[in-house]
Design an enzyme around this catalytic site. Structure first.
Site, short mmCIF file in Angstrom:
data_model
loop_
_atom_site.label_atom_id
_atom_site.label_comp_id
_atom_site.label_asym_id
_atom_site.label_seq_id
_atom_site.Cartn_x
_atom_site.Cartn_y
_atom_site.Cartn_z
N GLY A 18 0.83 -1.21 0.00
CA GLY A 18 0.00 0.00 0.00
C GLY A 18 0.86 1.25 0.00
O GLY A 18 2.07 1.19 0.22
N ARG A 19 0.23 2.41 -0.21
CA ARG A 19 0.98 3.66 -0.28
C ARG A 19 1.68 3.94 1.03
O ARG A 19 2.90 4.14 1.09
CB ARG A 19 0.00 4.80 -0.63
CG ARG A 19 0.66 6.11 -1.00
CD ARG A 19 -0.40 7.18 -1.31
NE ARG A 19 -1.43 7.28 -0.29
CZ ARG A 19 -1.28 7.93 0.87
NH1 ARG A 19 -0.15 8.55 1.15
NH2 ARG A 19 -2.27 7.96 1.76
N GLU A 98 -6.30 3.25 12.46
CA GLU A 98 -7.39 3.65 13.33
C GLU A 98 -8.71 3.28 12.66
O GLU A 98 -8.74 2.73 11.58
CB GLU A 98 -7.33 5.14 13.66
CG GLU A 98 -7.30 6.07 12.49
CD GLU A 98 -7.20 7.56 12.91
OE1 GLU A 98 -7.57 7.89 14.05
OE2 GLU A 98 -6.76 8.37 12.09
N TYR A 159 5.74 11.85 20.63
CA TYR A 159 6.84 12.48 19.90
C TYR A 159 7.27 13.75 20.64
O TYR A 159 8.46 14.03 20.81
CB TYR A 159 6.45 12.87 18.47
CG TYR A 159 5.63 11.87 17.68
CD1 TYR A 159 5.65 10.51 17.99
CD2 TYR A 159 4.85 12.29 16.59
CE1 TYR A 159 4.88 9.62 17.25
CE2 TYR A 159 4.10 11.40 15.87
CZ TYR A 159 4.11 10.07 16.20
OH TYR A 159 3.35 9.21 15.47
N GLU A 209 -4.41 10.07 28.79
CA GLU A 209 -5.42 11.03 28.39
C GLU A 209 -6.75 10.62 29.02
O GLU A 209 -6.85 9.56 29.64
CB GLU A 209 -5.51 11.13 26.86
CG GLU A 209 -5.84 9.84 26.15
CD GLU A 209 -5.73 9.92 24.63
OE1 GLU A 209 -4.93 10.73 24.12
OE2 GLU A 209 -6.44 9.17 23.95
N HIS A 246 -9.53 10.49 19.48
CA HIS A 246 -9.36 9.08 19.80
C HIS A 246 -10.70 8.52 20.24
O HIS A 246 -11.39 9.13 21.06
CB HIS A 246 -8.38 8.88 20.95
CG HIS A 246 -6.95 9.05 20.53
ND1 HIS A 246 -5.93 9.08 21.43
CD2 HIS A 246 -6.39 9.19 19.31
CE1 HIS A 246 -4.79 9.24 20.79
NE2 HIS A 246 -5.05 9.32 19.50
#
Lengths: 287, 397, 287, 397
Positions: A18-19, A98, A159, A209, A246
């Site tokens: 896939g890409r 997701e 990150y 979270e 999310h």
């Protein structure tokens, strides 16, 4: 050392043709990750980014001794791809996509548990052990080898946390993205246990979270830990009853609030930061 | 996505779960016609996607047909939990000799599916669960091996039932389980499941929540989300997640955690977010352009902070979308972009050339401070395009 | 002693409320069988032949320590009834009905094997340990306690064999009907092994018939046995390619002939009789 | 019950298994019309429920339309393995670049379902299996946990396939498996499964056997058994199993083993059975009456031996059916009844009162000897009703 992803890891990329699979394979290879093959049903015999492509995971296991997989398979097909990997004997499964249907997640998780497989995700940035390799989509330039373990429910915040640690001179043993869905493959507490046992890791940062009770459950173990734990929980300003991007980030019937998580973590002896840069600073101070 | 009661009951009926006779009405006239086919005594039930409807007066028991029109009219004027009543379910009025609770749901903490059952169902089920937990029976359901009929029967027997009624309950449980898996429900709940004087067992209510992520392979009679907020509907169309909030600073993040952290830091500085917008992993030039346009449709927005990481997202392409928006928009609000990760330099260059303020620090609070400063200076000076650079912490590799 | 069905056996009757179930329960009780309960879904709380009826097998296990079951459930429902009994922990399952769909038999057999359960049938007369009890439909008056084990693929022929043994003064330790279907729950060879190990059994009679290769498979074990084995195989005159009543009794593509079975049995050292009365006589002679 | 090729292919098509274009014809005219829609080159395939059809000349390849009518006519005149050709399947003529074997069947010895696959399929598959067994791959299928798609793919890969063709084969295998379980097949076989020059994969033949015991919950387009022997059809209706044979002594047994043993002993005495009839466990007065009537419809029958055990069967009721038959039939053949087990005395009494010969010995050969004696005495004396008693071994309790 590092956890889950180490020098013995020989990974396959499912959905390599896939890409996104193809582009991310290039990034993972550039980062030095030991990728041995790609898998896409119906595309066996091709090559992508120099790697051989097989029709099934079993072939990659037989021919290259693959023991880990990272999946860029579209959400509608990921369940069977994960079940195949588990059936083929893979012990670390990183499910990036997701929007995976919940019933599929439940089946994947059930199979992983029955077979003692580490399933990260779905909806995870993946896992990175800086200096060793990465199975996932995180930008490698944000990470640096070191002694801090990160467990994160959010990709982007992990990150940011790595970048902030670098600013204070700290690197990571491993960053594990558990995934942002309401149900994910591996419980935060299990990963904490791995960090506690890992000789290289000297402190752990939890990037949590709102929603669920993973942080509360982790707190029960933090009480017993020898290593310092620092936490930041995102979503203080999120309104109740709304999903914040999310699928798992939702305060529902008063459950899963930032306050409840902070209370549990602090009671267990974790240091809770008000913002990510504070978490980096606190970690620096306790090492 | 929650189904309305009548939608849930239609689904129940399709899977062989017994429900009362009934019909949906959209005005008092229709309600009267529906009632005429059902008999003297009927119930009118407001169709709203929230709980606590009974306590809010959303359910009316009609024992004389002449009361009906007025009561229906009153219901249609109501607003329950923020939802105006647009539909009423008119049903035969049935009296239960016993009310049972039966429900299938997902325990997000453990990832287990649980089958809950209580012989003491009805409106007070939560009180029963709290005060007499031994009256709520729990069966863990392995999605890879759902319990067969005989296990359900033995499970339900714990509620003190036997013989014909137990068999009836077992069939209902099996069908609810079948429905739950076939339609990939998040919640499938019957409360009350009523035993009538003639020993029939009927689902008097239906609470069904379906999985948006499974809609690509599941059909439901009506997609309820279509009745949501217009901006949120547009966001779904663009491919981003948008939640409208009450502040003045627009927030765009390339991840949910990052967007929430940005909101948290705005609040720390005394500012409130105008929205939450998360791009997910599908950033393109167009997506970023559309996202920014969407955020700025909210007239409260005095500035936008954009916080991006290049992992799976090509931030260098996103940058082009931002620049295009700034270029094509008449007096755009101040915009600050913090962007790090793969191809960060290419991204910065595009933005700078387009005249957009770039933050290269890793600290989100720096981006927040920057947008606040721009908003305030705009307030002071009137409408200028932002073009300054904030570089307090440029250690990032 | 006896095999499978002994003084510890506490049996439940599944389908006790049916016509046949009720009548056969009376016969089994009259024979002295230890039956503890009946089971019919939807009929819990009733009593049949003095036994309490439950809605499920689990209840009979919990309340009476049931460890065996005999089923008079109609063929369309027997699969789930057997799977339930196995799931409830029952270790001896006697499935009387014939005309059970083959796919159901395969599922029942697979579950029995995974759980180390003795599954007799379907399409079996059942099992009788004379003087102890019977779980099945065999007429008790044909049987007599003694030292011969009988394994039979046919109900009626097993009764005849028992009657013929009585004429020569011999009784049975246990008679096991394996069932007349092409696939049955327990292999003949397994039952032979039980008889070989049973101290009371001094000789074994195999009542076979055309079709399948159960007798050939048994022959491999007969070679190693210390106890004498006598066999009679019915169907010498049956035409090839036709099912002879029992679904399993068919000579198909030259397989399953009387000749092939006799050859295998004789080679293994079994005595093969030309008719049932000869088998009784041969057994008398070797004891 | 075996399906005809065209019935099997219709079933295949329903489950998404690719088959050639084709149509069934019942006369040469229809065959010509069907061919006109399929193109120049077609195949005519006789529809008979036996193997070896190709070698018997039951398949014709037609390359010129003008040959078709005559060839079809010839086929309709054929009789293959005892079956007259009543239907022809007219199909497009496809050439395979490779022929594969794929089949699901039940290994009766072990009770396993096996998936067999060979990249060297076609008419010689049995020779391949015998001489190069390494070319036939075998996958045991657990009926409680059938293999998912990915296991099938890895299994089929052993045949040396990869990429698109492997994917196509995997889908076909999954559908065959789905069909096998959904319709509860005994055999589901594709041979050959052809790879065409354009890389399409098609099932050129279909061998499907269904389970008579599952027909209460399975529908098939045609119940092939309806074309069986008339007496056997009637037997099914009565509820007994009947197989016509060539001798003169009718046999009725209350079990299959007992009936076969009775036949064996007749043969030992030099007599041949006229039939095999097994009552199963459902004896009633009517069933026994009807069974006896059915046996006596065969004009070869000179006498009937009935061998019964009272276990599940109420032989005392069966006795009444026998007596009724004797009473209502004009000059019935000699009948001997051996009956033991539950309520044997009641049974004997009924028979004796009805004038039927009873054998109370446990030895079947005594019953056989008795009927032979009666038949012979009838031959000698002409037609008398039997009424003697044979009691050589009356030890039975």
């Amino acid at each position: 050392m590092s956890i889950l992803l180490n020098h013995e890891t020989r990974a396959v990329v499912q959905g390599i043709t896939g890409r996104i699979g193809s582009v991310q394979t290039a990034w993972m290879l550039e980062y030095g990750t030991k990728l041995v093959a790609g898998v896409t049903p119906g595309r066996g015999g091709e090559r992508v980014q120099g790697l051989p492509v097989y029709d099934d995971v079993y072939a990659a296991v037989e021919k290259h001794g693959a023991n880990a997989t990272v999946l860029f398979v579209p959400a509608p097909f990921i369940r069977d791809a994960v079940l195949e990997a588990i059936d083929a004997g893979i012990k670390l499964v990183v499910a990036i996509p997701e929007h995976v249907p919940l019933h599929d997640v439940l089946r994947m998780k059930s199979a992983a548990e029955k077979n003692n497989v580490w399933l990260l995700g779905p909806n995870t940035p993946g896992i990175i052990s800086p200096g060793i390799g990465k199975l996932g989509i995180m930008p490698g330039n944000m990470f640096m080898r070191g002694q801090v373990g990160i467990i994160s429910r959010s990709g982007t915040l992990s990150y940011e946390m790595a970048g902030l640690l670098k600013e204070v001179g700290l690197g990571q043993s491993t960053m594990v993205g558990v995934g942002g869905d309401p149900v994910v493959g591996s419980r935060m507490v299990k990963i904490l246990q791995e960090f506690e046992a890992d000789p290289e890791t000297e402190a752990v940062i939890i990037v949590g979270e709102i929603g669920g009770n993973a942080e509360e459950e982790a707190a029960a173990f933090i009480r017993e830990m020898k290593k310092p734990v620092v936490a930041y929980i995102a979503g203080r300003t999120a309104p109740a009853g709304r999903r914040m991007g999310h699928a798992g980030a939702i305060i529902s019937k008063g459950q899963g609030t930032v306050e409840s998580k902070i209370k549990a973590l602090e009671k267990a002896g974790a240091m809770v930061a008000f913002k990510p840069s504070d978490a980096a600073r606190l970690t620096r101070e306790c090492l | 996505m929650k189904l309305l009661e009548y939608q849930g009951k239609n689904l129940f009926a399709k899977y062989g779960l017994p429900v009362p006779r009934g019909k949906v009405a959209e005005d008092p006239q229709e309600a009267e016609e529906a009632a005429a086919q059902l008999g003297e005594r009927v119930v009118l039930k407001a169709q709203v996607p929230v709980g606590g409807r009974g306590k809010a007066g959303g359910i009316k028991y009609i024992s004389h047909p002449q009361q009906l029109f007025a009561e229906a009219e009153a219901l249609f004027r109501m607003d329950i939990g923020g939802f105006p009543v647009e539909k009423i379910l008119v049903e035969e009025w049935l009296e239960a000799v016993k009310e049972i609770y039966m429900g299938l749901l997902v325990d997000a903490d453990t990832g287990d599916i649980v089958f809950l059952f209580s012989p003491e169902g009805g409106v007070n089920i939560e009180a029963v669960a709290a005060s007499r937990p031994e009256k709520v029976f729990r069966l863990a359901v392995d999605p890879l091996a759902p319990p067969p009929l005989y296990r359900l029967r033995a499970f339900l027997r714990q509620g003190g039932f036997q013989g014909k009624i137990l068999e009836e309950l077992t069939k209902i449980a099996a069908r609810l389980l079948q429905l739950f898996f076939a339609k990939e429900l998040l919640i499938g709940e019957i409360n009350p499941l009523a035993i009538l004087p003639d020993q029939r067992v009927l689902a008097l209510d239906a609470k069904v929540e379906v999985d948006d992520n499974a809609l690509f392979r599941q059909e439901f009679e009506k997609k309820f989300w279509e009745e949501q907020d217009l901006l949120e509907k547009e966001a779904r169309h663009i491919g981003v997640t948008y939640v409208k909030l009450n502040g003045s600073v627009g927030v765009i993040g390339s991840g949910a955690g990052l967007a929430m952290a940005t909101m948290d830091m705005l609040e720390e500085r005394g500012y409130a977010p105008a929205n939450f917008l998360e791009t997910g992993g599908g950033i393109t030039e167009d997506l970023m352009y559309n996202a920014l346009k969407l955020v700025c449709k909210n007239s409260q927005v005095a500035g936008v902070v954009i916080n991006l990481y290049g992992g799976v997202n090509p931030i260098e392409k996103g940058a082009k979308g931002i620049v295009r928006f700034v270029r094509e928009t008449q007096s755009p609000p101040p915009i600050v972009v913090k962007a790090l990760g793969n191809k960060q330099e290419e991204c910065w260059e595009t933005l700078r050339e387009g005249g957009v303020t770039v933050v290269t620090s890793v600290k989100t609070e720096d981006a927040v401070d920057s947008i606040i400063k721009l908003i305030n200076s705009r307030k002071e000076k009137g409408a200028n395009l932002g073009g300054e650079e904030v570089n307090r912490d440029e250690h990032t590799a």
